[in-house]
Scaffold this active site. Structure first.
Site, PDB file in Angstrom:
ATOM      1  N   ALA A   1       3.261   5.486  -7.432  1.00 54.39           N
ATOM      2  CA  ALA A   1       4.291   5.765  -6.424  1.00 54.39           C
ATOM      3  C   ALA A   1       3.836   6.815  -5.409  1.00 54.39           C
ATOM      4  O   ALA A   1       4.240   6.778  -4.242  1.00 54.39           O
ATOM      5  CB  ALA A   1       5.574   6.207  -7.111  1.00 54.39           C
TER       6      ALA A   1
ATOM      7  N   HIS B   1       0.822   7.182  -4.150  1.00 51.75           N
ATOM      8  CA  HIS B   1       0.047   6.489  -3.106  1.00 51.75           C
ATOM      9  C   HIS B   1       0.976   5.671  -2.192  1.00 51.75           C
ATOM     10  O   HIS B   1       0.785   5.645  -0.976  1.00 51.75           O
ATOM     11  CB  HIS B   1      -0.948   5.512  -3.741  1.00 51.75           C
ATOM     12  CG  HIS B   1      -2.044   6.174  -4.510  1.00 51.75           C
ATOM     13  ND1 HIS B   1      -2.139   6.095  -5.876  1.00 51.75           N
ATOM     14  CD2 HIS B   1      -3.100   6.914  -4.105  1.00 51.75           C
ATOM     15  CE1 HIS B   1      -3.210   6.748  -6.287  1.00 51.75           C
ATOM     16  NE2 HIS B   1      -3.804   7.270  -5.234  1.00 51.75           N
TER      17      HIS B   1
ATOM     18  N   GLN C   1      -9.201  19.468  -0.602  1.00 52.57           N
ATOM     19  CA  GLN C   1      -9.782  18.260   0.011  1.00 52.57           C
ATOM     20  C   GLN C   1      -9.259  18.088   1.436  1.00 52.57           C
ATOM     21  O   GLN C   1     -10.015  17.767   2.363  1.00 52.57           O
ATOM     22  CB  GLN C   1      -9.417  17.034  -0.833  1.00 52.57           C
ATOM     23  CG  GLN C   1      -9.762  15.709  -0.167  1.00 52.57           C
ATOM     24  CD  GLN C   1      -9.584  14.533  -1.104  1.00 52.57           C
ATOM     25  OE1 GLN C   1     -10.418  14.284  -1.954  1.00 52.57           O
ATOM     26  NE2 GLN C   1      -8.502  13.771  -0.951  1.00 52.57           N
TER      27      GLN C   1
HETATM   28  O1  PAF Z   1      -8.331  11.667  -2.858  1.00 49.44           O
HETATM   29  C1  PAF Z   1      -8.989  10.667  -3.189  1.00 49.44           C
HETATM   30  O2  PAF Z   1      -8.462   9.727  -3.797  1.00 49.44           O
HETATM   31  C2  PAF Z   1     -10.468  10.605  -2.840  1.00 49.44           C
HETATM   32  O3  PAF Z   1     -11.058  11.859  -2.927  1.00 49.44           O
HETATM   33  C3  PAF Z   1     -10.734   9.965  -1.464  1.00 49.44           C
HETATM   34  C4  PAF Z   1     -10.138  10.791  -0.331  1.00 49.44           C
HETATM   35  C5  PAF Z   1     -10.152   8.564  -1.425  1.00 49.44           C
HETATM   36  C6  PAF Z   1     -12.239   9.869  -1.224  1.00 49.44           C
HETATM   37  O4  PAF Z   1     -12.868   9.095  -2.183  1.00 49.44           O
END
Ligand code: PAF
Length: 281
Positions: free
Chosen positions: A36, A38, A156
């Protein structure tokens, strides 16, 4: 109806057709095994674009030698069905060969300085180089106008923003709020590694983040908050990598009012979980 695309030429054809029709395109990069959390990124992407592409690629270059690359769950059929339901237009499902034509060891790498040197970067050497390397490729492959990343991976997001600015990628980055289970556990594909006994314990991470926020707000010294948070997690059964309070650029925050973020990475059994909470004091 969703297009599942595995060849770069087909992806390029699809996206350029949309762009020629004046449509704005969003990219949601994922490693699949979608949940969910995503699907909420897809919904947000839809608000920023006419067409949405989700990439599904378990990226070998961002996993360390002792990490879970081989056991990372791969569920492309369920992913494409879920993406179709969420209103995604295309799923970009490249092979390792398509992503890394020269092989993973001979690839051009993108290395982001500074922000990668602390926290996740310190505990997972090379991880962010792998992330930047694959995301740069995804940006070039999809040529989207906008890309959506979750705030759960706070560092990230900072790495991606740095790379986009520094390499002048013509793409807008949109940050999505973290989706949580009813008990506060941040949604993650790795949650499914948790045993039935570990699962209720895992939400102690989000409770500890809230406790950290309140402790900072009530004037407890940062070092004391961090030490107590680590003790609290340790007593609940976690092996703690870090439990820290930082400024929004991940530097040591100044005393007094300002925007801050509490971040935790901790292992419960074989599962490593991360989460964060942004707040003001
Ligand atoms: O956050 C993630 O799922 C991964 O680090 C990504 C951004 C898809 C890169 O592989």
């Amino acid at each position: 109806m969703i297009d599942v695309v595995t060849e770069l030429a087909a992806l390029r054809g699809l996206v350029s057709g949309w762009k020629q029709a004046g449509q704005r395109v969003a990219l949601v990069p994922t490693m699949g095994n979608l949940h969910a959390g995503h699907f909420s990124l897809i919904e947000l992407a839809r608000r920023h674009a006419d067409r949405v592409v989700a990439s599904v690629f378990v990226n070998p270059t961002q996993f360390g030698p002792n990490e879970d690359f081989n056991r990372y769950p791969r569920t492309p059929e369920a992913d494409s069905a879920g993406l179709a339901d969420a209103g995604c237009d295309a799923m970009w499902l490249p092979s390792v060969k398509t992503m890394y034509p020269y092989g993973v060891h001979a690839t051009v790498r993108v290395s982001v300085p500074g922000v990668t040197e602390t926290l996740e970067g310190a505990h997972r050497p090379g991880h962010f180089d792998g992330v930047a390397t694959v995301v740069a490729r995804l940006f070039n492959q999809v040529q989207a106008n906008v890309a959506v990343f979750g705030r759960k991976d706070y560092q990230q997001l900072a790495v991606i923003r740095y790379m986009v600015r520094d390499l002048a990628f013509p793409i807008e980055i949109v940050a999505a709020e973290t989706r949580r289970e009813a008990d506060g556990l941040a949604m993650s594909s790795r949650n499914q590694y948790l045993s039935a006994e570990e699962r209720p314990v895992a939400s102690e991470i989000s409770r500890t983040l809230q406790w950290m926020r309140e402790a900072v707000r009530s004037g407890t010294a940062r070092a004391e908050v961090e030490a107590q948070a680590a003790r609290r997690l340790g007593s609940a059964g976690f092996e703690v990598d870090y439990a820290v309070v930082r400024d929004r650029d991940l530097g040591i925050p100044s005393e007094g009012p300002g925007a801050k973020v509490a971040l935790i990475a901790a292992r419960l059994g074989r599962t490593r979980l991360i989460d964060n909470l942004e707040f003001e004091t």
